[in-house]
Design an enzyme around this catalytic site. Sequence first.
Site, mmCIF file in Angstrom:
data_model
loop_
_atom_site.group_PDB
_atom_site.id
_atom_site.type_symbol
_atom_site.label_atom_id
_atom_site.label_comp_id
_atom_site.label_asym_id
_atom_site.label_seq_id
_atom_site.Cartn_x
_atom_site.Cartn_y
_atom_site.Cartn_z
ATOM 1 N N ARG A 384 0.814 -1.210 0.000
ATOM 2 C CA ARG A 384 0.000 0.000 0.000
ATOM 3 C C ARG A 384 0.848 1.261 0.000
ATOM 4 O O ARG A 384 0.304 2.362 -0.087
ATOM 5 C CB ARG A 384 -0.951 -0.015 1.206
ATOM 6 C CG ARG A 384 -1.934 -1.170 1.137
ATOM 7 C CD ARG A 384 -3.031 -1.078 2.187
ATOM 8 N NE ARG A 384 -3.889 -2.251 2.096
ATOM 9 C CZ ARG A 384 -3.826 -3.304 2.891
ATOM 10 N NH1 ARG A 384 -2.921 -3.320 3.843
ATOM 11 N NH2 ARG A 384 -4.636 -4.323 2.744
ATOM 12 N N VAL A 385 2.155 1.129 0.121
ATOM 13 C CA VAL A 385 3.035 2.281 -0.039
ATOM 14 C C VAL A 385 3.410 2.446 -1.500
ATOM 15 O O VAL A 385 3.470 3.542 -2.028
ATOM 16 C CB VAL A 385 4.291 2.121 0.841
ATOM 17 C CG1 VAL A 385 5.302 3.214 0.559
ATOM 18 C CG2 VAL A 385 3.907 2.139 2.310
#
Length: 522
Positions: A384-385
């Site tokens: 999710r980064v």
Amino acid sequence: MNETILADQLDQLKRMWTGLATQEGDIIPLMQEAVSNWTPSELEQERGTVLTVGDGIATVSGLEHVTYGEILIFTNGIRGMVQDLRRTEIGCILFGDEQDISEGSIVKRTGKTAGVPVGDAFLGRVVDALGNPIDGLGKIHEDGYRPVETPAPGIIDRQPVNRPMETGLLAIDAMFPIGRGQRELIIGDRQTGKTAIALDTILNQKGKDVICIYVAIGQKASSVAQLVETLRGCHALEYCVVVSATASDTAPLQYIAPYAGCALGEYFMANGKDVLIVYDDLSKHAIAYRALSLLLERSPGREAYPGDVFYLHSRLLERSAHLSEALGGGSMTALPIVETQAGDVSAYIPTNIISITDGQIFLESALFFEGQRPAVNVGLSVSRVGGDAQTKAMKKAAGDIRLELAQFREMQVFMQFSSDLDEMTRNQLTFGQGLMELLKQPQYHPLKQVEQVILLIAALEHVMQAVPLRQIPEFGRKLVAHVQEQLPDVCVEIEKMGVLSQENKERILETARQYQQTLKQG
């Protein structure tokens, strides 16, 4: 009542010495100071009595003012931690041999919460869940103590996750990049290479000024010993700390181990260091906590876990962060490991930890048995980064590799009908198979960033299209060595600066094509 009388006596003594000080000169103030600093030693101290003991749990009565998480002292100096508060008694988990404790034993309060020793001297050592050395190399001289349970840094105390924590694994760094301060879950069935990914990531931090902490929870002692020897053999133990609570240790020690490892990591993070911490694995941690909770007679919930099992892991993983510059700019990156049963990611503990972390790397048994190692499922894995944690060079080189592999997976269904496929579809399948072959990587051989960039550029530009599948790994190794020899200035720029201009990309591509043509003609 006794405390009130002693306090009145102390006030009278102070007044008396104050009066004498005005008459007797300079000697009396020293006596006055001694009295001011004196604390009555006869203050009444709460003492409790053990009612029952067994399975690492002691039930104690008589400690009316004890607090949750407080450390108690039992017979022979054995310590315990309060975990259950009831109306007339408390439940306490024990951090020692319960054989020396019996019904009627005296219990004393300490007024302190659980803590572990911390310091730079822990690097290169193997310790238990309480910070005691278990590697036979002697005492560790600590620089201080930190509580095992501390609040996670707030929003103001953090800054964005924007620096890469390179694993050295092409399949992960190219598609699911991990940033310093991130929490990336490694999930899969047993014997699918979860620990291998974490170990390769630790080995890849050599020379990058990253402190690595490996927390072994509920594993065989032989497995931990083998891992320590691997780290020592690769000269990686010098920047690592191994915290071990093996399967033979009691449930309380397995429960406290990850918090102790996290406290040790926070010490280095507070000093401005970058820390990588591996929790291997949190499934066994949850099982140990479930055992404690059931013994403490807490109400069971889903899968017999207690109701606060989510908080068990969230308060641990939230402590990983990239601290603000005002706090030193240190970071702690967490790689929790969770074991699934028959690939079921919808079970209680896996879904809990998936929702806590910033992404997951899903390892699939079918891929592992096919020889695809690391056995990363591209469809179910996510970070999710994302690209924020990639260097510009890696981002430019990786391009659309995930899209290419997604298309390949969809077309794999038709491979059994390959005789009916047109030329374009066959080429697409061959290209996808080549990419999957490129992503195979032997254990203990992490790749540098520049090596990954060269391989990705060559593969995605179809330089390896004509290379037979079995020869792709060897071709890739020779190609990397050739490009590094021919374009040293470009390689230094990629490795040091993390940038890749279009001109340099074209130079790498041209060199790769020339090398491929040379082999083809030869």
